[in-house]
Design an enzyme around this catalytic site. Structure first.
Site, PDB file in Angstrom:
ATOM      1  N   SER A   1      19.132  35.433  41.540  1.00  0.00           N
ATOM      2  CA  SER A   1      18.471  34.357  42.438  1.00  0.00           C
ATOM      3  C   SER A   1      17.909  33.282  41.951  1.00  0.00           C
ATOM      4  O   SER A   1      17.977  33.072  40.605  1.00  0.00           O
ATOM      5  CB  SER A   1      17.718  35.175  43.414  1.00  0.00           C
ATOM      6  N   ASN A   2      16.769  32.558  42.383  1.00  0.00           N
ATOM      7  CA  ASN A   2      16.189  31.560  41.782  1.00  0.00           C
ATOM      8  C   ASN A   2      14.658  31.408  42.414  1.00  0.00           C
ATOM      9  O   ASN A   2      14.507  32.269  43.222  1.00  0.00           O
ATOM     10  CB  ASN A   2      16.711  30.186  41.816  1.00  0.00           C
ATOM     11  N   ARG A   3      13.915  30.532  41.795  1.00  0.00           N
ATOM     12  CA  ARG A   3      12.491  30.236  42.364  1.00  0.00           C
ATOM     13  C   ARG A   3      12.246  29.694  43.580  1.00  0.00           C
ATOM     14  O   ARG A   3      10.911  29.546  43.782  1.00  0.00           O
ATOM     15  CB  ARG A   3      11.707  29.576  41.006  1.00  0.00           C
TER      16      ARG A   3
END
Ligand code: C5P
Length: 225
Positions: A29-31
């Site tokens: 995933s990502n931030r």
């Protein structure tokens, strides 16, 4: 009080990260916090729009009065957008969609012991580009707004991206800075379009103020059309 400038308009918003499963317990995933997209959804709703908010896992509650559609992966997000886009007057795609996903999702939890101390190699495959899908399937009268997170040559990369993805407006932010952008409360953006050479630079302010200004800008575009 905001005038009901978007009354009767159906607006689709994508927000937050996507999660791409590796195995039953792990994901890539990502931030992205989803804050920008949720603020846009709240602003559009306050201005009278009927809002569908397709969002990845964000950890913040969707704004009151919008229709939330919770998804995890990019493919699920695309499927939700394929349903909602044909019925929308405008879409704002602020989701941070994972560009790649594991080619295969392991049906059981991957075990470290099974690797015998060796390196792991994962094959990743490209995810669908949801904004480009909407751009390629845009009907006359529909308005499409994209986002771009860039670290350099903001105007050049933004201009190319707006054309490539077929959006009317593109909001560009500089993610090389710590004080704005990803996972921050504030943002400082450039807004490109709808004309070829139209560029606005907005001063640094809170994401809910950017959201409000962006919806005013979109409402003005929709009123002139
Ligand atoms: O290509 P890039 O990720 O920089 O483009 C950002 C814009 O495209 C954002 O509006 C984002 O929501 C959208 N996007 C998308 N699907 C993808 C990748 C990006 O909708 N797979």
């Amino acid at each position: 009080l905001t005038p009901q400038r978007l009354a009767g308009r159906r607006i689709l918003i994508t927000a937050g990260p996507t999660r791409e499963a590796v195995d039953p317990v792990r994901f890539i995933s990502n931030r992205s916090s989803g804050r920008m997209g949720f603020a846009i959804a709240a602003a559009a709703q306050r201005m009278g729009a009927q809002v569908t908010l397709v969002h990845g896992p964000c950890g913040i509650p969707p704004p009151r009065g919008v229709l939330p559609v919770a998804v995890e992966s990019a493919e699920q997000m695309l499927a939700a957008v394929q349903v909602a886009w044909p019925q929308s007057d405008a879409a704002i795609m602020s989701a941070a969609v994972s560009d790649y996903r594991p080619l295969q999702v392991a049906p059981q939890k991957l075990k470290k012991e099974a690797q015998g101390g060796q390196q792991i190699q994962w094959s990743l495959t490209e995810n669908p580009d949801i904004l480009a899908y909407a751009g390629a399937n845009k009907q006359p009268g529909q308005w499409l707004v994209g986002f771009a997170a860039e670290t350099e040559k903001l105007l050049q990369h933004g201009t190319e991206k707006r054309r490539r993805k077929g959006c009317d407006l593109l909001v560009v932010n500089d993610v090389s800075r710590q004080d704005i952008g990803f996972d921050a409360t504030h943002n400082e953006v450039m807004v490109l379009g709808p004309g070829e050479d139209a560029v606005e630079s907005w001063a640094r302010c809170r994401k809910d103020e950017i959201a409000q200004q962006l919806m005013e800008r979109l409402a003005a575009c929709m009123e002139t059309a």
